[in-house]
Each structure stands twice: as C-alpha cells, then as structure tokens.
Enzyme design. Sequence first.
Site, PDB file in Angstrom:
ATOM      1  N   ASP A 122       0.822  -1.204   0.000  1.00 23.60           N
ATOM      2  CA  ASP A 122       0.000   0.000   0.000  1.00 23.60           C
ATOM      3  C   ASP A 122       0.862   1.263   0.000  1.00 23.60           C
ATOM      4  O   ASP A 122       2.003   1.272   0.459  1.00 23.60           O
ATOM      5  CB  ASP A 122      -0.976   0.013   1.176  1.00 23.60           C
ATOM      6  CG  ASP A 122      -0.294  -0.032   2.536  1.00 23.60           C
ATOM      7  OD1 ASP A 122       0.611  -0.864   2.712  1.00 23.60           O
ATOM      8  OD2 ASP A 122      -0.660   0.773   3.418  1.00 23.60           O
ATOM      9  N   GLU A 132      -0.030  -0.783   5.869  1.00 20.71           N
ATOM     10  CA  GLU A 132       1.062  -0.252   6.687  1.00 20.71           C
ATOM     11  C   GLU A 132       0.953   1.255   6.797  1.00 20.71           C
ATOM     12  O   GLU A 132       1.257   1.827   7.840  1.00 20.71           O
ATOM     13  CB  GLU A 132       2.412  -0.635   6.075  1.00 20.71           C
ATOM     14  CG  GLU A 132       3.599  -0.446   7.027  1.00 20.71           C
ATOM     15  CD  GLU A 132       4.227   0.946   6.958  1.00 20.71           C
ATOM     16  OE1 GLU A 132       5.100   1.265   7.790  1.00 20.71           O
ATOM     17  OE2 GLU A 132       3.839   1.752   6.071  1.00 20.71           O
TER      18      GLU A 132
END
Length: 366
Positions: free
Chosen positions: A68, A127
Amino acid sequence: MTVIELFQKLLRFKSVTPDDDGAFDFIEEYLGDTWECISVDMEGVKNRFYYKKFNDNPQHLCFAGHIDVVPPGEGWDVDPFAADIIDGVITARGTQDMKSGDAAFLYACKHAVDFDGTLSILMTSDEEGEGTYGTIKMLEHLKAINFIPQYAVVAEPTCEDVFGDAIKVGRRGSINGYITIKGKQGHAAYPEKCINPVHNFAHVLPKIAGHNLDDGDEYFAPSKMVMTDIRGGMEVTNVTPNELKLMFNVRNSTNTTRESVEEFIHENLKGLEYDFKTTQGSFPFVTNKESKVVKAMENSIKEITGVTTKHSTAGGTSDARYFGSFGIEAIEFGVINDTIHSVGERTTVKEVEDLTAVYVDLIKKF
C-alpha cells in the site's frame, strides 16, 4: 521480467491503503507454483505470506514489506502511477516507500536457487494506515501455527545520502500524552475570582517541554518530551479559560517506558487539578549488532556497493516494530529516503538494481 520491469508493474497498481488493486494476485502468479501462500484477510485488509522450504533446516529468513501507498496528492509533473523511466529516474507514488524494496526482494527470492532453510515474504496492504489488521495479524497467525521466522529484513527506505550508508537496527516507540489542567472561568478584570489554568501551569511548562527523559545510548538518541499542542480559552481577551489542554509525544527508546513518562508528568503536576492519560502506538526495539542478520547485511552491502554501512534507529515507526515484539531479529534496509510521501516521490533505476543485488548476495551467503 527484469527487476525494473517488475518494479514498474508494481508501481502501476493504484494500491492506496488498504486496497491492493490486484497486486497480490499478480505477485502470487509471479512467484509461481514453487511458493506456498498463506492469506489472512480481515476488515478490508489483505495480508500475504509466501514461503519456500529449500530443506529441513529450521533457519528461516523473512523479507517483509507493504504494497500500500499513501494517496498521491496534487501537483505532480507526471502521472504518479505511470512509472515511466526518464533519465534513469522513476517518479511515481511508492517508488521509495516502498515498492522499490518489494520489487527487489520479490525478484531476489524468486530467483534464489538454494537456501539453507526457509525463505519467506510477508506483505500487507495496511502499513500506511492504522496497521491494526496488517502485519501484526499475520505474525499472530504464524505464531499460532509455530511458523515464526528467526530473522527479518524489512525493505523500508533507510539510506540517507548514499545508497548503502545506513541500515535500521531498531526503532523508537511512540507515546502520546493528553493533559487537561482544570480552572474556573471568569472575567479578566477580576482575576482574584478566577482559577486561571494558564497561570497555574506556566511554571511547569519549562520543566517538561523539550526535557530529555533519558540520556540515550549507542543505539538511541535521548527520549525527548515534545509538546505538540496547547490550547485554552475562547479566543477573547476579557475571559479567562476554564481549562487548558495540552498534548505531547515522546519517541521513546528502550530506556524510557510509558510508566516512567506518566510518573514524570504526575511529579511535575503536583498541586494542580488535572486529568491525564497516555496512549502508546508503538514500542521500541533494537536488534543486537552482533546478530547474524545484521552482520550478513553489512557484508552484502559492502560487497555490492563498497560502502561501510552505519546502524541507525532514527525516524518514525515501521512494521519492523511488530517483528521485534515477537522476538524476531529484524533490520531494515532499502533505497535512499528523501522524497517519501511527497509530491514527486522518486528513485533511480541504479538504486533498485543495487538493492536487488544486495538481497541476492544476502540470500546466497546467509
């Protein structure tokens, strides 16, 4: 597919937290049938653990990263998801943080022909967000099935000025504090009828603001009390505030705990009426400089780049903190960190190729 082609492919997935945009399906196909996959998905977050047992040796080295990225924002000179190469540079969201690292370890692991034990890859799509259902959930699952790795390399960007000049061997924790000093609102012309929390707290501020809670050590700078917000009153000049609210943050080393921070605040607020609470979003960890994974990474960096790397614990938090809390000897190593999260985030083709070469050497000689 070269590592740069792989890198560009990953960059073109619009994987803004927590959406992987199909990247994990591609990665599973890329690694092929010789790699097993464990999936732990919850609350819209995808977590993948790819692994390959080369033999029955219990040695287990894990590479870790996140697919991400943060939103691109406005003001780019190029399409932030096009990932074109211009004069040896790729400008795109996620180049440094951290699809360069993802591409490097995926390529290195896929092409590993031998390893004395198990190689694995842990990736999450959360994250950059809260991380509540990300790496931590996969590690909990791996512990439950007795498959926790011994060593981990998290591919966050760590270098400062020259590629290879720094690895992270630990991270500071993060403690947040919230203080409310109680008072009694009144007219500024009659201060004797008021209880002014600003006046009552004024002598305390110099004692706590910027205060070092420990002296630091060879791994960590001192844990500092950083005031982040102070507010009170009604934004008028003739009314004293009913209360004064303050917030602070401490990026703490292993020498300072949440409990010791609370004791420090209570000691300095004696005699005042107040409410106080703390929260802790992450905990500090440090991997011993004599650890096998530290030494091996130092040697591989030296072999590929000729650079003698230094140990660092600077910066914010990363998912490496979760590995540390499970007793895994974890380090971080990746490309230069100077444009992460910014408009125009970029890295060079050479850095990604060199990072891949370091990982290949690490696997071969571990």
